[in-house]
Design an enzyme around this catalytic site. Structure first.
Site, PDB file in Angstrom:
ATOM      1  N   LEU B  33      13.060   6.623  -1.655  1.00  0.00           N
ATOM      2  CA  LEU B  33      12.672   5.441  -2.431  1.00  0.00           C
ATOM      3  C   LEU B  33      13.620   4.266  -2.232  1.00  0.00           C
ATOM      4  O   LEU B  33      14.825   4.439  -2.034  1.00  0.00           O
ATOM      5  CB  LEU B  33      12.613   5.814  -3.919  1.00  0.00           C
ATOM      6  N   HIS B  34      13.056   3.082  -2.265  1.00  0.00           N
ATOM      7  CA  HIS B  34      13.829   1.844  -2.187  1.00  0.00           C
ATOM      8  C   HIS B  34      13.298   0.889  -3.254  1.00  0.00           C
ATOM      9  O   HIS B  34      12.391   1.252  -4.024  1.00  0.00           O
ATOM     10  CB  HIS B  34      13.738   1.245  -0.781  1.00  0.00           C
ATOM     11  N   HIS B  37       9.529   0.580  -3.861  1.00  0.00           N
ATOM     12  CA  HIS B  37       8.927   1.613  -4.716  1.00  0.00           C
ATOM     13  C   HIS B  37       9.236   1.346  -6.191  1.00  0.00           C
ATOM     14  O   HIS B  37       8.381   1.526  -7.061  1.00  0.00           O
ATOM     15  CB  HIS B  37       9.473   2.988  -4.344  1.00  0.00           C
ATOM     16  N   GLN B  61      -1.279  12.032   7.666  1.00  0.00           N
ATOM     17  CA  GLN B  61      -1.305  10.625   8.056  1.00  0.00           C
ATOM     18  C   GLN B  61      -0.349  10.314   9.204  1.00  0.00           C
ATOM     19  O   GLN B  61      -0.215   9.165   9.602  1.00  0.00           O
ATOM     20  CB  GLN B  61      -1.026   9.718   6.856  1.00  0.00           C
ATOM     21  N   LYS B 149       3.252  -4.562   1.387  1.00  0.00           N
ATOM     22  CA  LYS B 149       3.821  -4.427   2.727  1.00  0.00           C
ATOM     23  C   LYS B 149       2.819  -3.652   3.579  1.00  0.00           C
ATOM     24  O   LYS B 149       2.595  -3.965   4.740  1.00  0.00           O
ATOM     25  CB  LYS B 149       5.175  -3.707   2.651  1.00  0.00           C
ATOM     26  N   VAL B 176       8.568  -6.255  -1.551  1.00  0.00           N
ATOM     27  CA  VAL B 176       9.955  -6.528  -1.927  1.00  0.00           C
ATOM     28  C   VAL B 176      10.769  -6.625  -0.635  1.00  0.00           C
ATOM     29  O   VAL B 176      10.580  -5.817   0.279  1.00  0.00           O
ATOM     30  CB  VAL B 176      10.509  -5.423  -2.844  1.00  0.00           C
ATOM     31  N   ARG B 187      11.712   3.340   6.594  1.00  0.00           N
ATOM     32  CA  ARG B 187      12.046   3.447   8.021  1.00  0.00           C
ATOM     33  C   ARG B 187      13.190   2.517   8.437  1.00  0.00           C
ATOM     34  O   ARG B 187      13.712   2.665   9.531  1.00  0.00           O
ATOM     35  CB  ARG B 187      10.805   3.167   8.873  1.00  0.00           C
TER      36      ARG B 187
END
Lengths: 291, 291
Positions: B33-34, B37, B61, B149, B176, B187
């Site tokens: 998480l960043h 999130h 995916q 994003k 963000v 990533r």
């Protein structure tokens, strides 16, 4: 009984029911109801506080050359039958309510949709899985009822429901038959008197094989041959297969797991399907997982 | 805060919440998480009584040659961040809980999944639509939050949700960014210091085009060319396209409907995506349906 044609109205009508903690049973149909459908309603009423029947001839499950446009319809009769059977809500949307112009997302079933009808009706089970998923999300029932006449449909819907984590119990209800054995189907009304008589070969062939199975016959070829003997009066046999009752793959010989003998045949220009389950006595059953 | 790993336990934990009529907000993530999130969590907390965050690196995916096995993971850190952010439940299932061996039903998106990332990551949006549909049915939230994003993902998920009649409001939350403009992404941690600096070209190219757009530039070719000027520091530009904000089809020149300038580029071996929305002032807007 209420007849509702839009998703918003149906959600509104069911919101209170859900809040009150009542169990909702759901019977999806394409209308032109017969005793088979009414057995589903009865099964639903026995296990739910309130039964919703949808009447929707789903275009996405018909192939380009299939009988969508002349699929039999008689809405007023269906409504009367539902009222008499104790249905609480009939949901009868127009096609554009279910598939607006922007619609483009499908539910794609896997291996279970490939054999039997899936091999002959390309895209059929994609259409079935998609509309059932949509109807499940619209109605949000606790239980949903399907007839075993459409054995592969039951398997595909149950798998879809598990795979997509829909919190709905799928109940498969035994096939209802005419006194002479013909499986009830909305398509039976297409049959002339003479075709109706010849169509009996389908159920009688299946019953013969089931009798021999009960007497101990376990050889796949033999069981198929017994059913086939009767089937010489149909105009075209599309398939006659003995498949594993869980995977729908060809049953292994000798039969050691629950199997289904499934048939699709044309009588005149009418395509009919039927099946019988060949269930092994408990002591004889293979203990493999999944059976 | 509770961490739950099975579908049954999650349903059990949420049953009371639902009965009490509380609104459930849902933030599906692949973990690591960043702040992007956490902005989704914040948006959920503002509109819900209880927020569920899922942490699940979804195998369906990822393409065969993609970074599933070394996708960054740090569950303890994620859990701490969620606790601190006021999340009520973290749902962190194992892969086999979500995809048991018998799983075979997929949700197949349509036209919206074909351009942009869909053209380069075959099956990616099928995997996204499938897992989001499953998670929606597991959590049954009132609202679900996605970051812009992943602009195409937002569009595909929203369309899937409408098409399959899921009774869930999809909320898209603005991207963000790091103070220097780089869009937050799990990533980004793959980037070396030097790559990190070169990656800035992506957002800066988009910002330049957006600036020119605000100054009145409406020519599609020109807007793309402006962004492209900056993008000479990336190692490989996968796509740079100006698309209609609703259909994701190439925007028509001059721009008269909300459009999105979207880019995917490799910096070193890391694939990054970003986009800016080009929204027309109200008076200039084409009155076509859908805008």
């Amino acid at each position: 009984m209420e007849t509702i044609t839009t998703v918003a109205q149906l959600r509104h009508a069911l919101a209170q029911t859900r809040k009150a903690g009542k169990r909702v049973g759901f019977v999806p149909t394409m209308g032109y109801l017969h005793d088979g459908h009414l057995a589903l309603v009865e099964a639903s009423r026995a296990r739910s506080d309130l039964t919703v029947v949808s009447i929707f001839v789903n275009p996405t499950q018909f192939g380009a050359n299939e009988d969508l446009s002349n699929y039999p319809r008689d809405f007023l009769r269906d409504e009367a039958l539902c009222r008499y059977a104790g249905v609480a809500i009939v949901f009868a949307p127009e096609a554009q309510e279910v598939y607006p112009a922007t619609f483009e997302t499908f539910v794609e079933p896997g291996e279970l949709a490939k054999p039997l009808c899936g091999a002959f009706r390309l895209g059929h089970f994609r259409g079935v899985a998609t509309v059932v998923c949509k109807l499940f999300n619209i109605v949000q029932p606790d239980l949903a009822f399907f007839g075993l006449k459409d054995f592969q449909q039951c398997a595909v819907v149950r798998r879809m429901s598990v795979d997509l984590n829909l919190p709905i119990e799928i109940v498969a209800v035994p096939t209802v038959r005419e006194p002479d054995g013909l499986a009830m189907s909305s398509r039976n009304r297409y049959l002339s008197g003479e075709e109706r008589r010849r169509a009996l070969a389908i159920s009688h062939g299946l019953f013969d094989a089931a009798d021999k199975f009960r007497s101990g016959e376990r050889d796949v070829e033999n069981l198929i041959a017994i059913a086939k003997e009767q089937l010489n009066t149909v105009d075209r046999l599309q398939y006659l297969e003995l498949v594993d009752g869980h995977t729908l793959k060809p049953a292994e010989s000798p039969v050691r797991r629950t199997a289904a003998l499934c048939v699709a045949a044309y009588v005149g220009s009418t395509r009919l399907i039927d099946n019988v389950m060949l269930s092994l006595p408990a002591l004889e059953r293979d203990r493999s997982p999944g059976d």
